[in-house]
Enzyme design. Sequence first.
Site, short mmCIF file in Angstrom:
data_model
loop_
_atom_site.label_atom_id
_atom_site.label_comp_id
_atom_site.label_asym_id
_atom_site.label_seq_id
_atom_site.Cartn_x
_atom_site.Cartn_y
_atom_site.Cartn_z
N LYS A 13 9.05 -11.09 -5.49
CA LYS A 13 8.12 -11.72 -4.55
C LYS A 13 6.91 -12.30 -5.26
CE LYS A 13 7.47 -8.10 -1.87
NZ LYS A 13 8.29 -7.09 -2.57
N ARG A 88 4.23 -4.66 5.83
CA ARG A 88 5.21 -3.76 5.23
C ARG A 88 5.73 -2.76 6.25
NH1 ARG A 88 3.76 -4.29 -0.42
NH2 ARG A 88 5.05 -3.06 -1.79
N ARG A 127 10.22 -3.43 -16.44
CA ARG A 127 9.08 -4.36 -16.31
C ARG A 127 7.85 -3.83 -17.05
NH1 ARG A 127 7.12 -6.33 -10.39
NH2 ARG A 127 6.48 -4.17 -10.11
N ARG A 160 3.68 -0.04 -15.02
CA ARG A 160 3.01 0.43 -13.81
C ARG A 160 3.50 1.84 -13.50
NH1 ARG A 160 3.48 -4.27 -9.24
NH2 ARG A 160 3.82 -2.42 -7.97
N ARG A 171 10.23 4.20 -3.71
CA ARG A 171 9.76 2.94 -3.10
C ARG A 171 10.89 2.25 -2.34
NH1 ARG A 171 7.56 -0.16 -8.04
NH2 ARG A 171 6.83 -1.75 -6.59
P1 AMP Z 1 3.29 -4.22 -4.54
O1 AMP Z 1 2.59 -4.76 -5.73
O2 AMP Z 1 3.39 -5.21 -3.40
O3 AMP Z 1 4.62 -3.59 -4.87
O4 AMP Z 1 2.36 -3.05 -3.95
C1 AMP Z 1 2.06 -1.92 -4.74
C2 AMP Z 1 1.62 -0.76 -3.85
O5 AMP Z 1 0.45 -1.14 -3.11
C3 AMP Z 1 2.63 -0.34 -2.78
O6 AMP Z 1 3.65 0.53 -3.29
C4 AMP Z 1 1.70 0.35 -1.79
O7 AMP Z 1 1.29 1.62 -2.26
C5 AMP Z 1 0.48 -0.57 -1.82
N1 AMP Z 1 0.62 -1.63 -0.82
C6 AMP Z 1 0.74 -2.98 -1.04
N2 AMP Z 1 0.85 -3.66 0.12
C7 AMP Z 1 0.80 -2.73 1.10
C8 AMP Z 1 0.89 -2.79 2.52
N3 AMP Z 1 1.07 -3.95 3.17
N4 AMP Z 1 0.78 -1.62 3.21
C9 AMP Z 1 0.61 -0.46 2.59
N5 AMP Z 1 0.55 -0.31 1.26
C10 AMP Z 1 0.64 -1.44 0.51
#
Ligand code: AMP
Length: 216
Positions: A13, A88, A127, A160, A171
């Site tokens: 994404k 989400r 990654r 990460r 996840r």
């Molecule tokens: P991402 O980089 O999009 O994978 O987001 C990393 C982490 O940020 C996720 O695993 C969540 O802990 C938090 N996060 C990002 N977007 C959201 C969201 N819309 N709602 C809740 N937690 C989020």
Amino acid sequence: MRLVLVGPPGAGKGTQAQFLSSHYLIPHISTGDIFRANLKEGTALGLQAKSFMDSGNLVPDSVTNEMVKDRLTKDDLANGFLLDGFPRNVLQAEVLRAVLSEKKTPLDAVLELAVDSAEIILRLSGRRICRNCGKAWHVEYEKPADAEKCDTCGGELYQREDDKEEVIKHRLDVYQEQTAPIVAFYRTEGLLITIAASGSVSDITERAISALSRVH
Ligand code: AMP
């Protein structure tokens, strides 16, 4: 173009969002990036989000929704926006629909990037991210010349916390349980477009732009 990107962690994404946001000249709003930037700066929001992020859980809706609502009031959104990582869960999707409906700026489309779990584990566990410029590398698919340094800016590469294998599996479960239902939500709304997110980055971008050209 007001667009949401949805797909499991590791679907690409963030990468696709960068290309699509420059193609449509719309800001890329990544909730994960906003949380990570807050963590790096040590803000209260970052501290609130850290334990949820490190364990691969969702940050509570109360925190996330307020952060996104605030972002959507900024005045750089005249051409639209590309939301990546939000919504989400169904509650977040409903909050987004209400906020946009009040502004009379509904979504144009929701682009789902579809990819299977085995591929995701390979992509995410390899990654590595540059601490300085944020670029993502991969230990096999996109190797930097020096395994510990970013080829682009020389910054230090790190994994990460939530890209470790046990956390990735969690996840993916969180995605299935909480995020996958928004796919059905947007299908019902008539907004969903699904594309296969395998192959080269540029093939996927082309597929996305071609699918989106039919709605916009
Ligand atoms: P991402 O980089 O999009 O994978 O987001 C990393 C982490 O940020 C996720 O695993 C969540 O802990 C938090 N996060 C990002 N977007 C959201 C969201 N819309 N709602 C809740 N937690 C989020």
